[in-house]
Design an enzyme around this catalytic site. Structure first.
Site, PDB file in Angstrom:
ATOM      1  N   VAL A  93      28.970  40.401  54.897  1.00 16.55           N
ATOM      2  CA  VAL A  93      29.011  39.687  53.517  1.00 16.55           C
ATOM      3  C   VAL A  93      28.962  38.031  53.996  1.00 16.55           C
ATOM      4  CG1 VAL A  93      30.347  39.019  51.378  1.00 16.55           C
ATOM      5  CG2 VAL A  93      30.085  41.308  52.185  1.00 16.55           C
ATOM      6  N   GLU A  94      29.821  37.652  54.721  1.00 17.79           N
ATOM      7  CA  GLU A  94      29.731  36.374  55.287  1.00 17.79           C
ATOM      8  C   GLU A  94      28.584  35.932  55.687  1.00 17.79           C
ATOM      9  OE1 GLU A  94      32.550  33.259  58.273  1.00 17.79           O
ATOM     10  OE2 GLU A  94      33.090  35.171  58.081  1.00 17.79           O
TER      11      GLU A  94
END
Length: 158
Positions: A93-94
């Protein structure tokens, strides 16, 4: 994801489809573990790390290559402007968000012919939601934030 054909730069998905890539990030573990496993050093953590981060540099180089491709070769240009991140945990996600932000900022400040609409960042997750080790509410918020950045999220795509 069921496999990777590194020679052809292609990710194989469980539904029989494939995704071509220029750079592949497989985010299945904490960033430091992936970085150490692939290149022997941990992920930079301080404020100016983005300037020295080889992944960011490679993304910008791909965008520079795409910038030089003529209008009649747009399918060739798209190969340089598609980024796929595999894994919807915290690292994936990051990473997808960081790539989308890099792309967004770079197109606004650096390039003449590449716009935000030319870029494609995709996050592929085998499970039915993002951030499966966290409350569902956080996964939903992450998906909404990524969608706001223009990231295409594909769930249940092993």
């Amino acid at each position: 994801m069921t496999g990777v054909n590194a020679d052809q730069r292609r990710v194989l998905l469980s539904d029989g489809t494939t995704l071509d890539y220029d750079f592949l990030v497989i985010a299945t573990a904490p960033a430091t573990a992936i970085s150490a496993a692939t290149n022997g050093r941990s992920t930079p953590r301080h404020q100016d790390a983005r300037r020295r981060d080889p992944r960011r540099r490679n993304i910008l180089l791909a965008m520079e290559r795409a910038e030089t491709i003529r209008q009649e070769s747009l399918p060739d240009r798209d190969e340089y402007l598609t980024f796929v991140v595999v894994g919807g945990g915290p690292t994936g996600v990051e990473m997808a968000g960081a790539i989308a932000e890099t792309d967004r900022n770079a197109t606004d400040m650096i390039f003449r012919f590449i716009t935000r609409r030319c870029l494609r960042v995709m996050l592929v997750e085998a499970g039915d939601r993002l951030l499966p080790t966290f409350p569902a509410k956080l996964g939903d918020a992450a998906r909404k934030a990524l969608n706001g950045l223009g990231v295409i999220v594909r769930l249940s795509a092993a």
